[in-house]
Design a protein around this motif. Structure first.
Motif, PDB file in Angstrom:
ATOM      1  N   GLN A  21       0.828  -1.206   0.000  1.00 49.14           N
ATOM      2  CA  GLN A  21       0.000   0.000   0.000  1.00 49.14           C
ATOM      3  C   GLN A  21       0.866   1.262   0.000  1.00 49.14           C
ATOM      4  OE1 GLN A  21      -2.539  -0.284   3.407  1.00 49.14           O
ATOM      5  NE2 GLN A  21      -4.181  -1.287   2.253  1.00 49.14           N
ATOM      6  N   ALA A  22       1.966   1.234   0.752  1.00 50.37           N
ATOM      7  CA  ALA A  22       2.861   2.391   0.805  1.00 50.37           C
ATOM      8  C   ALA A  22       3.492   2.633  -0.566  1.00 50.37           C
ATOM      9  CB  ALA A  22       3.936   2.176   1.867  1.00 50.37           C
ATOM     10  N   ASN A  23       3.876   1.548  -1.261  1.00 53.46           N
ATOM     11  CA  ASN A  23       4.437   1.698  -2.608  1.00 53.46           C
ATOM     12  C   ASN A  23       3.410   2.288  -3.568  1.00 53.46           C
ATOM     13  OD1 ASN A  23       7.179   0.995  -2.705  1.00 53.46           O
ATOM     14  ND2 ASN A  23       6.678  -1.165  -2.490  1.00 53.46           N
ATOM     15  N   ARG A  24       2.144   1.851  -3.454  1.00 54.11           N
ATOM     16  CA  ARG A  24       1.092   2.391  -4.319  1.00 54.11           C
ATOM     17  C   ARG A  24       0.860   3.876  -4.032  1.00 54.11           C
ATOM     18  NH1 ARG A  24      -2.970  -1.103  -2.737  1.00 54.11           N
ATOM     19  NH2 ARG A  24      -1.859  -3.056  -2.817  1.00 54.11           N
ATOM     20  N   GLU A  25       0.934   4.247  -2.745  1.00 53.82           N
ATOM     21  CA  GLU A  25       0.734   5.659  -2.414  1.00 53.82           C
ATOM     22  C   GLU A  25       1.861   6.520  -2.974  1.00 53.82           C
ATOM     23  OE1 GLU A  25       0.241   8.628   1.387  1.00 53.82           O
ATOM     24  OE2 GLU A  25      -0.500   6.578   1.571  1.00 53.82           O
ATOM     25  N   LEU A  26       3.089   5.992  -3.013  1.00 57.96           N
ATOM     26  CA  LEU A  26       4.202   6.749  -3.602  1.00 57.96           C
ATOM     27  C   LEU A  26       3.924   7.063  -5.066  1.00 57.96           C
ATOM     28  CD1 LEU A  26       7.475   5.091  -2.249  1.00 57.96           C
ATOM     29  CD2 LEU A  26       6.470   7.279  -1.600  1.00 57.96           C
ATOM     30  N   GLY A  27       3.282   6.140  -5.770  1.00 55.99           N
ATOM     31  CA  GLY A  27       2.974   6.348  -7.176  1.00 55.99           C
ATOM     32  C   GLY A  27       1.912   7.401  -7.413  1.00 55.99           C
ATOM     33  N   THR A  28       1.076   7.658  -6.424  1.00 57.52           N
ATOM     34  CA  THR A  28      -0.015   8.614  -6.608  1.00 57.52           C
ATOM     35  C   THR A  28       0.267   9.987  -6.019  1.00 57.52           C
ATOM     36  OG1 THR A  28      -1.104   7.908  -4.565  1.00 57.52           O
ATOM     37  CG2 THR A  28      -1.726   6.762  -6.602  1.00 57.52           C
ATOM     38  N   ARG A  29       1.292  10.109  -5.204  1.00 54.80           N
ATOM     39  CA  ARG A  29       1.564  11.399  -4.556  1.00 54.80           C
ATOM     40  C   ARG A  29       2.292  12.355  -5.490  1.00 54.80           C
ATOM     41  NH1 ARG A  29       2.681  11.295   1.745  1.00 54.80           N
ATOM     42  NH2 ARG A  29       3.876  13.096   1.094  1.00 54.80           N
ATOM     43  N   TYR A  30       1.884  13.606  -5.452  1.00 55.04           N
ATOM     44  CA  TYR A  30       2.447  14.617  -6.337  1.00 55.04           C
ATOM     45  C   TYR A  30       3.925  14.898  -5.994  1.00 55.04           C
ATOM     46  CZ  TYR A  30       3.174  18.985  -8.772  1.00 55.04           C
ATOM     47  OH  TYR A  30       3.673  19.955  -9.583  1.00 55.04           O
ATOM     48  N   ASP A  31       4.252  14.921  -4.694  1.00 53.73           N
ATOM     49  CA  ASP A  31       5.627  15.241  -4.316  1.00 53.73           C
ATOM     50  C   ASP A  31       6.618  14.122  -4.649  1.00 53.73           C
ATOM     51  OD1 ASP A  31       4.337  13.752  -2.406  1.00 53.73           O
ATOM     52  OD2 ASP A  31       5.343  14.671  -0.697  1.00 53.73           O
ATOM     53  N   PHE A  32       6.125  12.946  -5.013  1.00 52.35           N
ATOM     54  CA  PHE A  32       7.004  11.862  -5.455  1.00 52.35           C
ATOM     55  C   PHE A  32       6.859  11.609  -6.959  1.00 52.35           C
ATOM     56  CE2 PHE A  32       6.986  10.987  -0.924  1.00 52.35           C
ATOM     57  CZ  PHE A  32       8.311  10.657  -0.711  1.00 52.35           C
ATOM     58  N   ASN A  33       6.308  12.593  -7.671  1.00 51.88           N
ATOM     59  CA  ASN A  33       6.152  12.468  -9.116  1.00 51.88           C
ATOM     60  C   ASN A  33       7.529  12.551  -9.780  1.00 51.88           C
ATOM     61  OD1 ASN A  33       4.984  12.294 -11.592  1.00 51.88           O
ATOM     62  ND2 ASN A  33       4.233  14.405 -11.635  1.00 51.88           N
ATOM     63  N   LYS A  34       7.840  11.642 -10.676  1.00 53.18           N
ATOM     64  CA  LYS A  34       9.116  11.570 -11.397  1.00 53.18           C
ATOM     65  C   LYS A  34      10.304  11.416 -10.449  1.00 53.18           C
ATOM     66  CE  LYS A  34       7.310  14.260 -15.215  1.00 53.18           C
ATOM     67  NZ  LYS A  34       7.374  15.505 -15.953  1.00 53.18           N
ATOM     68  N   VAL A  35      10.097  10.714  -9.354  1.00 54.75           N
ATOM     69  CA  VAL A  35      11.154  10.450  -8.381  1.00 54.75           C
ATOM     70  C   VAL A  35      11.269   8.945  -8.217  1.00 54.75           C
ATOM     71  CG1 VAL A  35      11.810  10.682  -5.945  1.00 54.75           C
ATOM     72  CG2 VAL A  35      10.769  12.605  -7.140  1.00 54.75           C
ATOM     73  N   GLU A  36      12.491   8.452  -8.203  1.00 56.65           N
ATOM     74  CA  GLU A  36      12.678   7.025  -7.976  1.00 56.65           C
ATOM     75  C   GLU A  36      12.703   6.775  -6.477  1.00 56.65           C
ATOM     76  OE1 GLU A  36      15.804   5.033 -10.045  1.00 56.65           O
ATOM     77  OE2 GLU A  36      15.605   6.362 -11.767  1.00 56.65           O
ATOM     78  N   ALA A  37      11.592   6.292  -5.951  1.00 54.01           N
ATOM     79  CA  ALA A  37      11.471   5.994  -4.529  1.00 54.01           C
ATOM     80  C   ALA A  37      10.678   4.706  -4.387  1.00 54.01           C
ATOM     81  CB  ALA A  37      10.762   7.139  -3.808  1.00 54.01           C
ATOM     82  N   SER A  38      11.083   3.879  -3.413  1.00 55.44           N
ATOM     83  CA  SER A  38      10.379   2.607  -3.238  1.00 55.44           C
ATOM     84  C   SER A  38      10.610   2.048  -1.842  1.00 55.44           C
ATOM     85  CB  SER A  38      10.862   1.588  -4.276  1.00 55.44           C
ATOM     86  OG  SER A  38      12.221   1.270  -4.043  1.00 55.44           O
ATOM     87  N   PHE A  39       9.698   1.168  -1.454  1.00 55.78           N
ATOM     88  CA  PHE A  39       9.813   0.364  -0.243  1.00 55.78           C
ATOM     89  C   PHE A  39      10.073  -1.069  -0.694  1.00 55.78           C
ATOM     90  CE2 PHE A  39       6.847   3.749   0.920  1.00 55.78           C
ATOM     91  CZ  PHE A  39       7.344   4.176   2.132  1.00 55.78           C
ATOM     92  N   GLU A  40      10.968  -1.766  -0.001  1.00 55.64           N
ATOM     93  CA  GLU A  40      11.226  -3.166  -0.308  1.00 55.64           C
ATOM     94  C   GLU A  40      11.199  -3.957   0.990  1.00 55.64           C
ATOM     95  OE1 GLU A  40      14.984  -3.346  -2.300  1.00 55.64           O
ATOM     96  OE2 GLU A  40      14.381  -1.874  -3.795  1.00 55.64           O
ATOM     97  N   LEU A  41      10.493  -5.071   0.980  1.00 52.69           N
ATOM     98  CA  LEU A  41      10.406  -5.941   2.148  1.00 52.69           C
ATOM     99  C   LEU A  41      11.183  -7.211   1.859  1.00 52.69           C
ATOM    100  CD1 LEU A  41       9.160  -6.647   4.927  1.00 52.69           C
ATOM    101  CD2 LEU A  41       7.213  -7.597   3.695  1.00 52.69           C
ATOM    102  N   ALA A  50      15.249   6.346  -1.805  1.00 50.64           N
ATOM    103  CA  ALA A  50      14.794   7.627  -2.348  1.00 50.64           C
ATOM    104  C   ALA A  50      16.004   8.385  -2.868  1.00 50.64           C
ATOM    105  CB  ALA A  50      14.071   8.433  -1.279  1.00 50.64           C
ATOM    106  N   GLU A  51      15.769   9.632  -3.292  1.00 51.57           N
ATOM    107  CA  GLU A  51      16.857  10.440  -3.835  1.00 51.57           C
ATOM    108  C   GLU A  51      17.519  11.321  -2.782  1.00 51.57           C
ATOM    109  OE1 GLU A  51      15.273  12.466  -7.228  1.00 51.57           O
ATOM    110  OE2 GLU A  51      15.145  10.618  -8.400  1.00 51.57           O
ATOM    111  N   VAL A  52      16.743  11.801  -1.787  1.00 54.68           N
ATOM    112  CA  VAL A  52      17.305  12.660  -0.739  1.00 54.68           C
ATOM    113  C   VAL A  52      16.725  12.263   0.622  1.00 54.68           C
ATOM    114  CG1 VAL A  52      17.797  14.646  -2.222  1.00 54.68           C
ATOM    115  CG2 VAL A  52      15.557  14.422  -1.185  1.00 54.68           C
ATOM    116  N   ASP A  53      17.390  12.746   1.686  1.00 54.25           N
ATOM    117  CA  ASP A  53      16.973  12.417   3.053  1.00 54.25           C
ATOM    118  C   ASP A  53      15.559  12.896   3.364  1.00 54.25           C
ATOM    119  OD1 ASP A  53      19.326  11.188   3.679  1.00 54.25           O
ATOM    120  OD2 ASP A  53      20.221  12.940   4.651  1.00 54.25           O
TER     121      ASP A  53
END
Length: 160
Positions: A21-41, A50-53
């Motif tokens: 669910q957290a990964n899906r929310e990253l795909g829909t959030r505007y502030d993570f648009n065109k950003v390589e960010a992910s959660f891995e279990l 992510a790209e920055v702290d």
């Protein structure tokens, strides 16, 4: 003789669902648009990439919200330090489950200091409580719920 076990367990299926669910929310959030960010279990370790702290901090808030929504206590999270290298930021979150020896001894000491008429013993990664009365066992449960321990506790295997 009534007894129950004190354990600290996580439903890993629910953890997996929260990470998805957290990964899906990253795909829909505007502030993570065109950003390589992910959660891995992987097992009991969640890796935040992510790209920055600053994005890692936002991702941690998303993860906490999703875990709470799935009824997983955030006390079981051991958050590591953020590592930044080559325009990538990474953070590890370790999920703790099971009672280790120091925490089990702390639980037993807490019960003995309360002067309740119960016996307690450590059995691997759980603590077994025995008593003559069911009311004494319920008082132990109430005592442990009120205490400030750094892991979420569950009470199972209650026998009368």
């Amino acid at each position: 003789m009534p007894s129950f076990d004190i354990v600290s367990e996580l439903d890993m299926h629910e953890v997996s669902n929260a990470v998805d669910q957290a990964n899906r929310e990253l795909g829909t959030r505007y502030d993570f648009n065109k950003v390589e960010a992910s959660f891995e279990l992987a097992g009991e370790i969640i890796t935040l990439n992510a790209e920055v702290d600053f994005q890692l901090q936002q991702m941690m808030d998303i993860l906490r919200n999703k875990l709470v929504g799935r009824k997983i206590d955030t006390k079981s999270m051991d958050v590591g330090d953020a590592h930044t290298a080559n325009m990538r930021a990474r953070q590890l979150v370790t999920l703790k489950q099971g009672l280790d020896q120091p925490l089990a001894k702390k639980i037993i000491k807490l019960i003995k200091d309360s002067k309740l008429k119960v016996q307690s013993q450590i059995q691997g990664d759980q603590v077994r409580i025995n008593g003559k009365k069911r009311d004494d066992l319920q008082q132990v449960m109430a005592l442990l719920r009120e205490s400030d321990l750094d892991l979420p506790l569950q009470f199972n295997n209650f026998r009368d």
